[in-house]
Enzyme design. Structure first.
Site, PDB file in Angstrom:
ATOM      1  CD  GLN A 177      -3.274  -0.147  -0.359  1.00 46.92           C
ATOM      2  OE1 GLN A 177      -2.970   0.891  -0.139  1.00 46.92           O
ATOM      3  NE2 GLN A 177      -3.890  -1.470  -0.293  1.00 46.92           N
ATOM      4  CB  CYS A 323     -16.188  -9.006  -0.338  1.00 47.18           C
ATOM      5  SG  CYS A 323     -16.528  -9.449  -2.037  1.00 47.18           S
TER       6      CYS A 323
HETATM    7  C1  LIG Z   1      -1.177  -4.836   2.844  1.00 48.31           C
HETATM    8  C2  LIG Z   1      -1.204  -5.729   0.930  1.00 48.31           C
HETATM    9  N1  LIG Z   1      -0.839  -6.761   0.873  1.00 48.31           N
HETATM   10  C3  LIG Z   1      -0.769  -7.573   0.527  1.00 48.31           C
HETATM   11  C4  LIG Z   1      -1.830  -7.546  -0.807  1.00 48.31           C
HETATM   12  C5  LIG Z   1      -2.094  -8.311  -1.837  1.00 48.31           C
HETATM   13  O1  LIG Z   1      -1.834  -7.991  -3.696  1.00 48.31           O
HETATM   14  P1  LIG Z   1      -2.556  -8.668  -4.438  1.00 48.31           P
HETATM   15  O2  LIG Z   1      -3.617  -8.098  -4.494  1.00 48.31           O
HETATM   16  O3  LIG Z   1      -1.623  -7.823  -5.414  1.00 48.31           O
HETATM   17  O4  LIG Z   1      -2.682  -9.905  -4.618  1.00 48.31           O
HETATM   18  C6  LIG Z   1      -3.000  -6.409  -0.558  1.00 48.31           C
HETATM   19  C7  LIG Z   1      -4.073  -6.358  -1.540  1.00 48.31           C
HETATM   20  O5  LIG Z   1      -4.732  -6.849  -1.980  1.00 48.31           O
HETATM   21  C8  LIG Z   1      -2.545  -5.199   0.498  1.00 48.31           C
HETATM   22  O6  LIG Z   1      -3.648  -4.394   0.496  1.00 48.31           O
END
Ligand SMILES: Cc1ncc(COP(=O)(O)O)c(C=O)c1O
Ligand SMILES: Cc1ncc(COP(=O)(O)O)c(C=O)c1O
Lengths: 381, 147, 381, 147
Positions: A177, A323
């Site tokens: 993020q 979700c």
């Molecule tokens: C803090 C955080 N870690 C990991 C992920 C996972 O990443 P990805 O959506 O690329 O699998 C996300 C997003 O969904 C996230 O916000």
């Protein structure tokens, strides 16, 4: 359409799409092939790696390409766990990590590792004293996210990095993020492992990276060919990586300016919300946060109904919590911050991004005020 | 299967909501929202776990063995609001016997379908109605046994 | 350029690129997001899943999207191994599998599983009797590739499927080299798990699938959100999946006709080669093969030098064996077929594809004859 | 680093070969390929493992303490062919002392660089030359001790 769900995903930057299309058309060789088409692909890949390394402040060989932030997190956790199994069996993380970390810790727990999930304070900041106390000489990994995806609250990763370094414990930061959003250099984080994901920074999905600083012990979780220095097998998604590199470059260039702009907008949004809708609460607003994220509780109404109300007005927001098969679960992050199940279910995440203009936010506040008023007339509590 | 039901081309929202037009209409303009006064109320039903946010209250006013008035409140998701609203339109003006036979499938049919993961919502309204009908029986018995 | 390395990777079909570009521009929502942009993305994903299922002959919910053939293989092997650990510890595979399978078996061996690697005959066909004998009541998985990537030799998977079914052992088929190339229906393979990869069938890299037939026990190897029915976490690479679906659809439509065309061309190539270059040997040519692949030994010369010689003439071929950090290793597949190390190093794979025309092959034979003659004057053996 | 050396824009091949122009030139037109006749040969070197396919043979003809003629054969990869060829051009016409001082870096420099994973090839040629020089010494000693 007004899109305020940038923490879930972002649209491709036009320059990223262009870079990807060129790659798909012209550099479609397999980087492992021993002929010029393959060599060309390998050079393109190497350049992508160098760009990311330069933008983030690490070495090109420290960039391990993966397919998602989730895979990067899995590689960090499972990879260190396996590499250091002989040294210890204890992993420390926080109670508010993304499921990619938390559920992977659950899986490791089933394999026999011991997991400490450090709690957070009501503002959603990890209890650093508790984290410190949890460390033992069996601790082989600390994993803490840079900013929480639901609240935007920043975690004291620099401090934790110091702790980890003093004890020689590998430290993983999930920066999905914050990479390309906050103007930081990897070196300043002080982490041995850092996850980032293309689709959170106007890059492609299917392209992500785990930065593995030199000397960090790691076993691969995908085995096969010796791609990515043996740390991640599988023919590389070259167009994705080129897109990721372009996206990281563009994002890092703009990060300082854009984060100031978004902070101004976010503060404007929150002021307006508080004055337009009585009784709402801003979650984590007293803590240091990424500048684009607002998490708001609307007591007595259901988040999903607010989302649909806004959706019908052409505004996309979400709760930010997982979700699963359609049914949103009450956010584990907000619950850990002390919110009741019902309040957690009555909370929304508004996450701003490049396309966001002040007018959009004013329209959103109006639509929210209308929807919430309507739902309050229906509510049974 | 019902998850694919969409409202393509509806003005004012995206082309791919997982809800039918009819459901959205009940969500936006729910019928019979509110409470009945104590005097009007012949039966009251409360179902769901308020702690879980999955809660519904339903009031009925009965005369001539018919539901003359019905009202509900719901702390609920879109499915709960729409199915509750739909249920009240099904129950209003019905004889008690007819009301007892209303099933969640009737509600779903009225809405033209509902996403799989929202099916339990439709049960909530039906259960609240049955609870209100039972409550009425109890009240009648209490009245009858009181001197 | 004449490209004869289609078993390594293939260029994108223009219609696939178009489908991907549309998706990247318009359907960029996160399929897990609870608003219309997300719903739209979810519908697009569901349609992609259905298209693949229809093309291959399985149910939509049996398609588990992954990022590469390698990941699909890892998921099949590690996933079943973990799911059935309590039932047994023995896995049977062949000695000529792709490294994605072999190295994953090595990793499982280190975790305590016992692996049988069944040998092949001189034509490169697995010894089915030996495979049968190796099965015990501890056997929890059989993994056999459909066609070998270096020789194109087909393995008797249907027979093995029968064996596996009779004993209730899950059967995995690595069909990365045959999906969309041979006109088969998944049902006919009789396997519980089937791997395929987009970039081998004119689809995108970063998009692949493991078909998991209903009832096959499987644990995820990437954990996090509940994507892909909990079998593979990570935000889905939607454009990749849409491209994969389009590519599978197009490939399956053409498979029967195109495989006949390629078979004719391959036979022409081999006839010409044999008559133009004395002393060469065709590997696996007595066995049933996929129609696009030729594997040729040029005794006494080095494969890498032939590749460079052809490359300088604008022709891309490869040895087909893994080339780790640049240095090609002598093929484990050819070694298992009984070739000496030196002969294995003097072997080439020519793999034909959609763009291949007869003139290309005639030019290639000429260039090969010249290059080999030149190298033979230099050779010390 | 040297892996990035490319020959962009060369006609007849792709733009991204990992080899320098000079290396490709030696690969396509290797100098001094062949064998010397038994009479010509004053020293012979054989290095590498023929079973591994990594093999080189090298012949020298010496007079006036200079390498007058040199020839090689190689079952080898492009790196081995080019570095062997380059080595022979470095050694030809040199005094024996000069020849002994030729290092693999000299060969690599002449070729303008070589991919990292091909560096060991350049050693093969140098080792074959040293072996041939030693072989000459041995032959001379044998001649001297023979009556
Ligand atoms: C803090 C955080 N870690 C990991 C992920 C996972 O990443 P990805 O959506 O690329 O699998 C996300 C997003 O969904 C996230 O916000
Ligand atoms: C038979 C076989 N299995 C698995 C793979 C790995 O697939 P991917 O390149 O998509 O990782 C390949 C291709 O490299 C292959 O040929």
């Amino acid at each position: 359409m007004i899109y305020l769900d940038h923490n879930a995903t972002t649209p491709l930057h036009p320059q990223v799409l262009e870079a990807m299309a060129t790659c798909l058309r012209e550099h479609w060789g397999n980087p492992s092939s021993p002929h010029s088409l393959g060599n060309q692909a390998r050079l393109v890949m190497q350049r992508a790696r160098e760009r990311i390394a330069e933008s983030l402040g690490c070495g090109p060989s420290e960039v391990v390409f993966c397919s998602s932030g989730t895979e990067a997190d899995n590689l960090a956790l499972r990879g260190v766990a396996r590499a250091l199994r002989a040294r210890g069996d204890h992993i420390v993380t926080t109670a508010i990590e993304h499921h990619a970390v938390l559920h992977t810790c659950d899986a490791l727990e089933e394999e026999g590792f011991r997991i400490t999930r450090v709690p957070v304070d009501p503002q959603g900041v990890v209890d650093i004293e508790a984290l410190h106390r949890s460390l033992t000489d069996q601790t082989i990994l600390i994993s803490v996210m840079h900013a929480n995806n639901e609240t935007g609250v920043l975690q004291p990763v620099e401090e934790i990095a110091g702790m980890a370094a003093r004890r020689g414990i590998p430290f993983h930061v999930d920066a999905v993020q914050t990479a390309g959003r906050l103007p930081f250099r990897l070196r300043d984080l002080g982490a041995g492992l850092v996850s980032l994901s293309g689709h959170k920074l106007y890059g492609p999905r299917g392209a992500a990276a785990l930065i593995v600083r030199e000397g960090t012990p790691l076993q691969p979780i995908l085995t096969g060919g010796s791609h990515e220095r043996g740390l991640r097998a599988g023919t590389e998604n070259l167009a994705g990586l080129v897109g990721l590199a372009k996206a990281v470059e563009l994002a890092v260039q703009d990060a300082a300016q854009e984060s100031r702009r978004l902070e101004g907008l976010r503060d404007h949004l929150e002021e307006r919300l508080v004055s337009a809708i009585p009784g709402i609460r801003l979650n984590g607003a007293q803590a240091r946060r990424v500048p684009n994220t607002s998490n708001v509780t609307f007591p007595g109404v259901d988040g999903e109904s607010i989302i649909l109300g806004l959706d019908l007005a052409g505004i996309c927001v979400s709760t930010g919590s997982a979700c699963s098969t359609g049914e949103p679960e009450p956010s584990h992050v907000l619950r850990e911050m002390g919110l009741s199940r019902r309040d957690a279910q009555g909370s929304l995440r508004l996450s701003l991004g490049r396309s966001t203009r002040q007018e959009d936010l004013d329209l959103t506040v109006q639509a929210l005020a209308d929807t919430v008023a309507r739902l309050r007339r229906i509510t049974s509590v | 299967m019902e998850r694919e039901t969409k409202t393509e081309g509806e003005p004012g929202h995206g082309p791919a909501l997982p809800y039918t037009k009819a459901l959205l209409e009940h969500f936006v303009n729910p019928r019979n929202v509110g409470e009945l006064s104590e005097e009007e109320t012949d039966g009251f039903g409360l179902v769901g776990d308020p702690g879980c946010g999955d809660q519904m209250k339903l009031w009925i006013s009965v005369s001539d063995e018919r539901i003359q008035k019905i009202a509900f409140k719901s702390f609920g998701c879109p499915g709960a609001i729409a199915t509750s609203s739909a249920l009240t339109t099904l129950a209003e003006g019905r004889t008690l016997g007819e009301a007892r036979r209303i099933t969640d499938d009737d509600v779903i049919q009225l809405l033209g379908g509902i996403p799989e993961h929202k099916r339990h919502c439709s049960l909530l309204g039906v259960r609240a109605l049955q609870a209100a009908l039972e409550d009425r029986e109890k009240r009648l018995q209490q009245k009858a046994t009181r001197p």
